[in-house]
Motif scaffolding. Structure first.
Motif: not given
Ligand code: NAD
Length: 397
Positions: A255-274
């Motif tokens: 996240d910090s690398k993408l923010r600095d270089k691309y104005n981007g972002s990284a996420y972990v999404s917690v999903n439902k048990a399926l």
């Protein structure tokens, strides 16, 4: 060939091409019924795109924001005598539907952990797609060959404390039994982190960055699970949970690398048990899922992969502000974790037995969804008719 299900433990060793195609079409229809995702991505790479959450993560951008997609997976084609894997047929159906709408869709079948897969993907992006604005990392694998040392690391599903005994659903027999899961050694914990942690996600993002194929504002997301306390010894506090913690550490760095270089972002999404091919192999979880489905269906809150991922894109990743929890994670397990749902599940868990299984859990629903993963039991498919096991994605590499 006339194809019938052949179940062996946690897996069905046959898949139905037409049933898989009908499943994919059902997911596409659902996404279209929800309307476009404004500001959605246009050039998407999905790593682990053939089944479960990854397949849904390919269908949603393609059919809600007209995205070009490159999908990567590890599947087997069919032959004249033997069916291929479900992910192979899912991809064939996806590519056909995407082409019918004039969308670019290419697929790579190979080992995502290898250097070769990364360089092949980069070539396709450079020559045929242009910079990527979303990378979804949705791999679930029991083993990873380190691309530099050649050593094979195997993940295990064990506790990181002492022995843990709880109820388990024997999905072959439809019976509840006790299961005892032993503690992992440090080496097993390290190996599980190596396979299911964030290292390979970071290698992918670094390779894409170095090749200059990430777009300004690029986002990347990978998936995790938390669930209720009753599954923590085997999941969140177990070996797989340690790998998911590593995913979060890597996410912060990305996240910090993408923010600095691309104005981007990284996420972990917690999903439902399926029910997916990956989750059906985890002890305790199938019984929990069967009870959960019963409660969520009764309250009109049940979702499958496609509903989860449509909500992830529309209400989280591409909404004006992305709601995050105290650990900076996206939560689309919010309905699963609602107090009323979890209280009801815990109550059923305490009293469930073979005698009241049908009342307290939706085991029929579990089994239906399990078979559906392989294209069986899908409405409108004639299972007595001949089907072509050699059905293949048109643009597979
Ligand atoms: P799945 O088994 O349906 O899909 C796994 C995908 O990874 C497939 O496309 C498969 O082909 C691909 N794959 C596996 N090994 C590969 C390799 N070496 N190279 C290339 N591709 C490979 O699994 P899923 O349940 O959709 O899991 C995806 C992610 O979602 C995982 O990180 C999992 O932990 C997470 N998750 C799952 C659940 C759940 O209940 N199923 C809940 C929350 C989070």
């Amino acid at each position: 060939m006339i194809v019938k299900p052949k179940i062996r433990g946690f897996i069905c060793i046959t898949s139905h091409p037409d049933g898989c195609a009908a499943n994919v079409q059902e997911q596409i229809d659902y996404v279209k019924s929800k309307g476009p995702v404004e500001g959605g991505p246009k050039n998407v790479l999905v790593i682990g795109s053939s089944t479960g959450y990854g397949l849904a993560s390919r269908i949603v951008p393609a059919f809600s924001s007209g995205a070009n997609t490159l999908g990567l997976f590890f599947e087997k084609p069919g032959t004249e005598k033997r069916t291929g894997t479900a992910g192979w047929y899912n991809t064939a159906a996806f590519e056909k539907a995407a082409a019918a709408e004039g969308l670019f869709a290419k697929s790579l079948n190979g080992d995502a952990f290898s250097h070769e897969a990364k360089s092949k993907a980069i070539d396709i992006i450079k020559n045929e797609m242009g910079p990527i604005d979303l990378v979804v990392y949705s791999l679930a694998s029991p083993v990873r060959k380190d691309p530099d040392t050649g050593e094979a690391h195997r993940s295990v599903l064990k506790t990181t404390g002492g022995e843990y005994t709880n109820k388990n659903l024997n999905t072959d027999k439809g019976e509840i039994e006790e299961v005892t899961i032993g503690p992992a050694t440090q080496e097993e914990i390290d190996n599980t982190i190596k396979v299911m942690g964030g290292e390979d996600w970071e290698l992918w993002m670094n390779a894409l960055d170095e090749a200059g194929v990430l777009a300004d504002g690029v986002k990347t997301v990978s998936y995790s699970y938390i669930g209720p306390e009753l599954t923590w010894p085997i999941y969140t506090d177990g070996t797989i949970g340690m790998a998911k913690k590593d995913l979060e550490t890597v996410c912060e760095r990305l996240d910090s690398k993408l923010r600095d270089k691309y104005n981007g972002s990284a996420y972990v999404s917690v999903n439902k048990a399926l029910v997916t091919q990956a989750s059906s192999a985890i002890p305790v979880v199938p019984l929990y899922i069967s009870i959960l489905y019963k409660e969520m269906k009764a309250k009109g809150l049940h979702e499958g992969c496609i509903e989860q991922i449509q909500r992830l894109f529309a209400d989280r990743l591409y909404s004006e502000e992305i709601p995050l929890d105290e650990n900076s994670r996206i939560r689309i397990d919010d309905w699963e974790m609602r107090d009323d749902i979890q209280e009801a599940v815990a109550k059923s868990w305490d009293t469930i037995s073979n005698e009241n299984l049908a009342n307290l859990a939706d085991f029929d629903g579990y089994q239906e969804e399990f078979l559906k993963l392989f294209g069986f039991g899908v409405d409108g498919v004639n299972y007595d008719a001949e089907t072509d096991p050699e059905t293949s994605p048109p643009s597979i590499t």
